[in-house]
Design a protein around this motif. Sequence first.
Motif, mmCIF file in Angstrom:
data_model
loop_
_atom_site.group_PDB
_atom_site.id
_atom_site.type_symbol
_atom_site.label_atom_id
_atom_site.label_comp_id
_atom_site.label_asym_id
_atom_site.label_seq_id
_atom_site.Cartn_x
_atom_site.Cartn_y
_atom_site.Cartn_z
ATOM 1 N N THR A 35 36.895 28.831 33.778
ATOM 2 C CA THR A 35 35.490 28.451 33.629
ATOM 3 C C THR A 35 34.608 29.338 34.487
ATOM 4 O OG1 THR A 35 36.166 26.177 33.234
ATOM 5 C CG2 THR A 35 33.862 26.542 33.816
ATOM 6 N N VAL A 36 35.012 29.560 35.724
ATOM 7 C CA VAL A 36 34.239 30.424 36.608
ATOM 8 C C VAL A 36 34.183 31.830 36.035
ATOM 9 C CG1 VAL A 36 34.225 31.516 38.898
ATOM 10 C CG2 VAL A 36 34.602 29.067 38.689
ATOM 11 N N ALA A 37 35.301 32.300 35.500
ATOM 12 C CA ALA A 37 35.331 33.638 34.920
ATOM 13 C C ALA A 37 34.364 33.734 33.747
ATOM 14 C CB ALA A 37 36.747 33.980 34.463
ATOM 15 N N THR A 38 34.318 32.703 32.931
ATOM 16 C CA THR A 38 33.407 32.697 31.787
ATOM 17 C C THR A 38 31.956 32.699 32.262
ATOM 18 O OG1 THR A 38 35.044 31.446 30.531
ATOM 19 C CG2 THR A 38 32.805 31.483 29.673
ATOM 20 N N VAL A 39 31.655 31.876 33.260
ATOM 21 C CA VAL A 39 30.288 31.815 33.773
ATOM 22 C C VAL A 39 29.904 33.132 34.422
ATOM 23 C CG1 VAL A 39 28.816 30.733 35.513
ATOM 24 C CG2 VAL A 39 30.270 29.327 34.055
ATOM 25 N N VAL A 40 30.792 33.677 35.222
ATOM 26 C CA VAL A 40 30.491 34.933 35.894
ATOM 27 C C VAL A 40 30.341 36.048 34.867
ATOM 28 C CG1 VAL A 40 31.448 36.696 37.453
ATOM 29 C CG2 VAL A 40 31.504 34.297 38.092
ATOM 30 N N ALA A 41 31.186 36.043 33.842
ATOM 31 C CA ALA A 41 31.073 37.059 32.800
ATOM 32 C C ALA A 41 29.754 36.898 32.049
ATOM 33 C CB ALA A 41 32.243 36.969 31.842
ATOM 34 N N GLY A 63 27.105 38.168 34.152
ATOM 35 C CA GLY A 63 27.227 39.614 34.192
ATOM 36 C C GLY A 63 26.545 40.290 33.024
ATOM 37 N N LEU A 64 26.451 39.608 31.892
ATOM 38 C CA LEU A 64 25.762 40.182 30.751
ATOM 39 C C LEU A 64 24.267 40.286 31.003
ATOM 40 C CD1 LEU A 64 27.533 38.293 27.838
ATOM 41 C CD2 LEU A 64 27.870 40.653 28.530
ATOM 42 N N VAL A 65 23.742 39.392 31.832
ATOM 43 C CA VAL A 65 22.314 39.362 32.093
ATOM 44 C C VAL A 65 21.938 40.288 33.243
ATOM 45 C CG1 VAL A 65 20.420 37.856 32.765
ATOM 46 C CG2 VAL A 65 22.181 37.024 31.222
ATOM 47 N N LEU A 66 22.790 40.373 34.249
ATOM 48 C CA LEU A 66 22.476 41.156 35.431
ATOM 49 C C LEU A 66 22.642 42.643 35.148
ATOM 50 C CD1 LEU A 66 24.329 39.023 38.099
ATOM 51 C CD2 LEU A 66 21.900 39.047 37.589
ATOM 52 N N PRO A 67 21.949 43.491 35.899
ATOM 53 C CA PRO A 67 22.126 44.927 35.731
ATOM 54 C C PRO A 67 23.528 45.361 36.156
ATOM 55 C CG PRO A 67 20.526 44.454 37.452
ATOM 56 C CD PRO A 67 20.905 43.153 36.829
ATOM 57 N N THR A 102 35.912 33.054 54.899
ATOM 58 C CA THR A 102 36.660 31.908 55.388
ATOM 59 C C THR A 102 38.155 32.215 55.365
ATOM 60 O OG1 THR A 102 34.960 30.540 54.364
ATOM 61 C CG2 THR A 102 36.923 29.416 55.130
ATOM 62 N N LYS A 103 38.887 31.656 56.297
ATOM 63 C CA LYS A 103 40.331 31.866 56.382
ATOM 64 C C LYS A 103 41.008 31.238 55.168
ATOM 65 C CE LYS A 103 44.299 30.960 59.317
ATOM 66 N NZ LYS A 103 44.809 30.263 60.483
ATOM 67 N N GLY A 104 41.944 31.964 54.585
ATOM 68 C CA GLY A 104 42.716 31.455 53.454
ATOM 69 C C GLY A 104 42.093 31.740 52.106
ATOM 70 N N CYS A 105 40.969 32.450 52.047
ATOM 71 C CA CYS A 105 40.334 32.769 50.766
ATOM 72 C C CYS A 105 41.090 33.898 50.093
ATOM 73 C CB CYS A 105 38.884 33.199 50.983
ATOM 74 S SG CYS A 105 37.829 31.861 51.524
ATOM 75 N N ARG A 106 41.135 33.838 48.771
ATOM 76 C CA ARG A 106 41.727 34.937 48.027
ATOM 77 C C ARG A 106 40.794 35.305 46.885
ATOM 78 N NH1 ARG A 106 44.484 33.130 43.332
ATOM 79 N NH2 ARG A 106 44.687 30.881 43.293
ATOM 80 N N LYS A 107 40.747 36.607 46.625
ATOM 81 C CA LYS A 107 39.857 37.132 45.594
ATOM 82 C C LYS A 107 40.461 36.851 44.224
ATOM 83 C CE LYS A 107 37.571 41.283 44.010
ATOM 84 N NZ LYS A 107 37.400 42.724 44.170
ATOM 85 N N LEU A 108 39.623 36.396 43.301
ATOM 86 C CA LEU A 108 40.071 36.141 41.939
ATOM 87 C C LEU A 108 39.802 37.368 41.083
ATOM 88 C CD1 LEU A 108 38.672 32.540 41.344
ATOM 89 C CD2 LEU A 108 40.999 33.185 41.911
ATOM 90 N N THR A 109 40.769 37.691 40.235
ATOM 91 C CA THR A 109 40.544 38.768 39.271
ATOM 92 C C THR A 109 40.092 38.115 37.981
ATOM 93 O OG1 THR A 109 42.888 38.698 38.693
ATOM 94 C CG2 THR A 109 42.214 40.350 40.288
ATOM 95 N N LEU A 110 38.913 38.475 37.553
ATOM 96 C CA LEU A 110 38.304 37.839 36.393
ATOM 97 C C LEU A 110 38.467 38.714 35.166
ATOM 98 C CD1 LEU A 110 35.059 36.633 38.159
ATOM 99 C CD2 LEU A 110 37.161 35.363 37.795
ATOM 100 N N GLN A 111 38.629 38.070 34.022
ATOM 101 C CA GLN A 111 38.801 38.798 32.771
ATOM 102 C C GLN A 111 37.461 39.325 32.284
ATOM 103 O OE1 GLN A 111 40.336 35.799 30.227
ATOM 104 N NE2 GLN A 111 42.347 35.740 31.193
ATOM 105 N N GLU A 112 37.538 40.370 31.479
ATOM 106 C CA GLU A 112 36.337 40.894 30.839
ATOM 107 C C GLU A 112 35.809 39.847 29.868
ATOM 108 O OE1 GLU A 112 34.708 43.866 31.133
ATOM 109 O OE2 GLU A 112 35.977 44.266 32.884
ATOM 110 N N SER A 113 34.488 39.827 29.677
ATOM 111 C CA SER A 113 33.919 38.879 28.733
ATOM 112 C C SER A 113 34.098 39.389 27.314
ATOM 113 C CB SER A 113 32.441 38.658 29.022
ATOM 114 O OG SER A 113 31.751 39.859 28.827
ATOM 115 N N VAL A 114 34.225 38.473 26.408
ATOM 116 C CA VAL A 114 34.395 38.804 24.999
ATOM 117 C C VAL A 114 33.071 38.571 24.303
ATOM 118 C CG1 VAL A 114 35.626 38.229 22.886
ATOM 119 C CG2 VAL A 114 36.801 38.114 25.078
ATOM 120 N N THR A 115 32.610 39.587 23.590
ATOM 121 C CA THR A 115 31.373 39.425 22.836
ATOM 122 C C THR A 115 31.695 39.416 21.357
ATOM 123 O OG1 THR A 115 30.998 41.799 22.804
ATOM 124 C CG2 THR A 115 29.979 40.563 24.595
ATOM 125 N N ILE A 116 31.005 38.578 20.653
ATOM 126 C CA ILE A 116 31.192 38.457 19.212
ATOM 127 C C ILE A 116 29.880 38.840 18.556
ATOM 128 C CG2 ILE A 116 31.719 36.879 17.319
ATOM 129 C CD1 ILE A 116 33.242 35.184 19.399
#
Length: 181
Positions: free
Chosen positions: A18-24, A27-31, A58-72
Amino acid sequence: MLAFRLTPAAVAAAIATTVATVVAGVGLVLPATAQAQSEVFLCPGANGVPEYKNNGNTKGCRKLTLQESVTIPAPRQPAARSGSAPVSPGAAGGGAFPRIDSATQRTRDSERRGVLERELSDEEGKLAALKREYNNGEPERLGNERNYQKYLDRVAGLKEDIARSEANISAIRRELSALKE
């Protein structure tokens, strides 16, 4: 009754998707420069509840790798057939929309006028009763209003009811004036 139990890993995966979808989507709107800087970190929160942050301080945080967004792509509009008349913007909903003859429309308009006139007379009667009870801001106290604040509350309520009724009457009159003769 069905009950579903999700493991914490399944919940985290669903949230990450869900976060990946929202961030993607964002990302379509942002430069493009803002896209490169957007990072999402999964951090342990209070009581073991995962938190998603844009910095991994913060201690214990890990970076998430997000998928590319799919456009139709949008569906293509059907090409105009040769020899057919151009479609007007108002007829885009379909040419088979039923037409109403003028006699039926006049009947409907007269019924609507009758309903509005009845509503207007009812609202005017209600307004007259409210004004009688309001008595120019000094209505008679009722037996259950030994407390003066109850009396003041009722007076304020009557004043609001009168204003609402006057607004209703003006709205009904506007609708009546907008009707075709």
